[in-house]
Structure formats: structure tokens, C-alpha cells
Design an enzyme around this catalytic site. Structure first.
Site, PDB file in Angstrom:
ATOM      1  N   LYS A  89      -1.481   0.936   1.117  1.00  0.00           N
ATOM      2  CA  LYS A  89      -2.751   0.935   1.862  1.00  0.00           C
ATOM      3  C   LYS A  89      -3.919   0.876   0.876  1.00  0.00           C
ATOM      4  CE  LYS A  89      -1.570   1.064   6.249  1.00  0.00           C
ATOM      5  NZ  LYS A  89      -2.132   0.117   7.229  1.00  0.00           N
ATOM      6  N   ASP A 124      -1.871   4.916  10.138  1.00  0.00           N
ATOM      7  CA  ASP A 124      -3.165   5.305   9.558  1.00  0.00           C
ATOM      8  C   ASP A 124      -3.489   6.777   9.781  1.00  0.00           C
ATOM      9  OD1 ASP A 124      -3.826   2.856   8.461  1.00  0.00           O
ATOM     10  OD2 ASP A 124      -4.734   2.121  10.309  1.00  0.00           O
TER      11      ASP A 124
END
Length: 449
Positions: free
Chosen positions: A353, A326
Site C-alpha cells: 500500500k 484499508d
């Protein structure tokens, strides 16, 4: 809960030194699991420091819909759980909004119950593939009715009794591993997950903390065998959620890039499966001091003092990707101000994502004058240490909170302002960002396009 329909663009401008002390909102992974395991356990669970972003609240609502009692008193969330094996069939579809983690983990949790559960989400979540979680559930006897390509909206129809399986995770994904382990909670016998590359291990640590019969063995090649014996008792716990390392990344990188900055970030989760970004930045020459390292609730926690630093480009080893997946967008921002070339590889997970995060980062960098090359699974960034010529662009965020925050950080150190086309969805993971950053001296404001 869907994001407000009308976008709220925001602009960040070159700032003076950032200074001060902050405490980051609670870790998202641990917050999701606190609501889930607390809602499932017998007795009372008390949670402080919970991340109150929309994603986590949606997980709490899902647990309420299946029988858990959840309330907030002052700063403490109090949950009275149903007991393992005692979830109730929800009356309506469970709406996860933008929360991929909440949706995937809950699919595992409820899939092995002899009941019918439907899942819906927002436009962004409805584009994301769920097959990687649904396939092992199918092996356990779960029937799936899903939109094209195993996407939401979807319905799970659980078996009378689920089959325990041994499942080798085909990609580095904590969500897939966790979904199978949670499915194993309501399955007779032993469910085994084989994990060739270690990913974040909050599910294992927290399930053990709640009393699950779960063991982890690592063989000589580093392959982990995680075994859970189903239908045991889980008991409510008291949890103080440490600060989210993925959210920490934004003020941390901002402090490194804005000249003269000196910022202390308190109570950060330092679980070794989550510290890839800090390690990488230190290799680039970042001045990050780890203070008061301690254990809290079985997790490593520390305070970080971050000072402005001259960074140099590095090659990031692809095997580090799971511990910082992330954080690549904000690492790409740091690399834009580093001397030389930074190479990031093994980024295939970024394609699935909230947005195609790899493409979104590359387009945003290009729009702001950064010399970069996007590969199939890689991103190479050639930096400008003084930020000269950088900025001046508007970034398409594609409803992705991490893209929005990363490029606002860029604007704080670039020569020209950087605008993101929407900042509404920052609330999914870091609702305090837009107030906390200006509190340190960052020039970020909502803008009129």
C-alpha cells in the site's frame, strides 16, 4: 499535486465523550470512477457528494487532459464527456500524485488506445509496483516503458487494435479487475475477467449504470465471471456519491473507544464488499446501529449510530481481508483497547500500500506500548481495555494517510498522548478529518515536535 514539503506533526490526547452527527466525505472508489466514467461517457454527468481529496482531483485532471470538460457549479460537478473510444492523447505526462487507484484504473482505461500516455506520481506512488495491472495490458497488445520493477514513471504505447483477453485475476485486487474491464471498453469483442475471490464491485455496478454491455455470473464455487463487450456507448449519469466506509472507520472506532460517546454518521456506503470492518467490530461487541438502510444509485447506503463499547478480541477470517483491506490499521487500534487477543491474517496486500502498512502499524503500536506480534502476513494484538500504559509515542507515518488517522484515533483513548510525525497527507482521502473530529469533541491539534 505533491504534499507540502514541511511535515505537520499532530497530537491526539485522551478525550471526553464524543457526541454529534456527521456526514462523511464521498467514497473514494466511487468518486474516482465518477470522474473517469463521466469523462468517457457521451453527454453530461452531474455529481454531488464527490470526495474532493487530492487523489480524486488528480483523476479529474487526467480526464481533462484527455479531452473531458469538467467544471463545478455550487455543490455539483458537471462533466461533458468525450464519448467511449474518443479520448485524446494528453500533451504532457498525467500526474497522479499519491493516487494508486487513479493511476492504475487510468492505465487500464487508456492502455488500449492507439496513443502514447505517460504516468508520473509522488515519491510514495513511484515506489509502488504497477506490474499486476501492466501484465494483462501487455497481453492485450499494450507496450510498456517503465522504471525498474514496473514502477512509475512509465509510458504506455497502445496497439492499433487491442486483443480481447480472458484474464484470471491472480490476487484479490479490485484495481486489477477494474483496469482490465476498462481496457475492454475500447477493445473489440468480449473481454472476460475471472475473479476467484469477490472484491469491491463498484466498477461493474457503475459501468452497467452508464450503459456498458457488462454481465456478471457467479459459479457454484463463488468464482465470478465478468464479461464486457467493447466499443459500446456510455451515457452520462447523475450520481450522488455516498460516504466512504474507509473514512467512516476513523470516527466510528473513535466513538467506540472514547468512554460515553454517542455519534451518528450519515449517508455511509454499505456495499457488502466494503463492510468487513463493521462486521468485525460487531463480533468484538461494538454497539453499531444501522439506521435508515436504503438504496441510492444502485448502492446500499445507511446511517450508523455508534456508542462507546467494551470490545473483546477476535480472530478475523483471512477471507474477509478484501472487504476491509484499508481498515486493518484502525482495526488494530480498536484491538489495542479490546480484552484479549485479536488475530488478523491474510494481510499480504498491506505490504504494497502507500507504505508497508503492516510494518508501519506494528512499529506504531510498539512505540505506544501495545503488545503485538507481526508475522509475514499477519498481526496479533493483545489489548488493554482501560488504555492504561498506552500512548506516549511518536508514529512514523511514511506519508500514509491511514496510518496518520489511525494513530490519532488511538490518542483519544490512550492514557498518554499519541503524536504522528506528519498530518499533511490526510488531505489525500479525508480533508475534513482535522476539523470534523474536534467538532465531535476529539482533542486533536497540530503540534510542534
Amino acid at each position: 499535486m505533491s504534499h507540502s514539503a514541511s511535515p505537520k506533526p499532530a497530537t491526539a490526547r485522551r478525550s471526553e465523550a464524543l457526541t454529534g452527527e456527521i456526514r462523511i466525505p464521498g467514497d473514494k472508489s466511487i468518486s474516482h470512477r465518477s470522474f473517469m466514467f463521466g469523462g468517457l461517457a457521451s453527454g453530461e454527468t452531474r455529481i454531488t457528494g464527490l470526495l474532493e481529496g487530492e487523489d480524486v482531483i488528480n483523476t479529474g485532471r487526467a480526464m481533462q487532459a484527455m479531452g473531458a470538460k469538467i467544471r463545478k457549479e455550487g455543490d455539483v460537478w458537471i462533466i461533458n464527456g468525450v464519448g467511449n473510444g474518443c479520448l485524446l492523447q494528453p500533451e504532457a505526462a498525467l500526474d497522479f500524485g499519491n493516487a494508486g487507484t487513479g493511476a492504475r484504473l487510468t492505465m487500464g482505461l487508456v492502455g488500449t488506445y492507439d496513443m502514447k500516455t505517460s504516468f508520473i506520481g509522488d515519491a510514495s506512488l513511484s515506489k509502488r509496483p504497477m506490474g499486476r495491472v501492466l501484465n494483462p495490458l501487455r497481453e492485450m497488445g499494450v507496450q510498456v516503458e517503465a522504471a525498474d520493477g514496473d514502477r512509475m514513471p512509465l509510458t504506455l504505447i497502445g496497439p492499433k487494435t487491442a486483443n480481447p483477453i480472458t484474464y484470471r485475476v491472480p490476487m484479490a485486487s479490485a484495481q486489477v479487475k477494474s483496469a482490465v474491464l476498462l481496457a475492454g471498453l475500447n477493445t473489440p469483442g468480449v473481454t472476460t475477467v475471472i475473479e476467484p475471490v469477490m472484491t469491491r464491485d463498484h466498477t461493474e455496478k457503475m459501468l452497467q449504470g452508464f450503459g456498458a454491455d457488462l454481465t456478471v455470473e457467479t459459479d457454484k464455487d463463488g468464482v465470478r465471471h465478468i464479461r464486457i463487450t467493447g466499443q459500446g456507448k456510455l451515457v452520462g449519469q447523475t450520481i450522488d456519491v455516498p460516504g466512504d466506509p474507509s473514512s467512516t472507520a476513523f470516527p466510528l472506532v473513535a466513538a467506540l473507544l472514547v468512554e460515553g460517546s454517542d455519534v451518528t454518521i450519515r449517508n455511509v456506503l454499505m456495499n457488502p464488499t466494503r463492510t468487513g470492518l463493521i462486521l468485525t467490530l460487531q463480533e468484538m461487541g461494538a454497539d453499531i446501529e444501522v439506521l435508515n438502510a436504503r438504496l441510492a444509485g444502485g448502492e446500499d447506503v445507511a446511517d450508523l449510530r455508534v456508542r462507546a463499547s467494551k470490545l473483546k478480541g477476535v480472530v478475523v477470517p483471512p477471507e474477509r481481508a478484501p472487504s476491509m483491506i484499508d481498515e486493518y490499521p484502525v482495526l488494530a487500534i480498536a484491538a489495542s483497547f479490546a480484552e484479549g487477543e485479536t488475530v488478523m491474517d491474510g494481510l499480504d496486500e498491506l505490504r504494497v500500500k502507500e507504505s508497508d502498512r503492516l510494518a508501519a502499524v506494528a512499529r506504531g503500536l510498539e512505540a505506544n506500548g501495545v503488545d503485538c506480534t507481526e508475522g509475514e502476513m499477519s498481526l496479533t494484538v493483545r489489548g488493554r481495555p482501560d488504555g492504561k500504559g498506552l500512548g506516549g509515542g511518536t508514529v512514523a507515518t511514511h506519508l500514509d494517510h491511514r496510518i496518520a488517522m489511525s494513530f490519532l484515533v488511538m490518542g483519544l483513548a490512550a492514557e498518554k498522548p499519541v503524536t504522528v510525525d506528519d498530518s499533511n497527507m490526510i488531505a489525500t482521502s479525508f480533508p475534513e478529518f482535522m476539523d470534523m473530529m474536534p467538532g465531535l469533541g476529539a482533542k486533536i491539534e497540530l503540534s510542534i515536535l
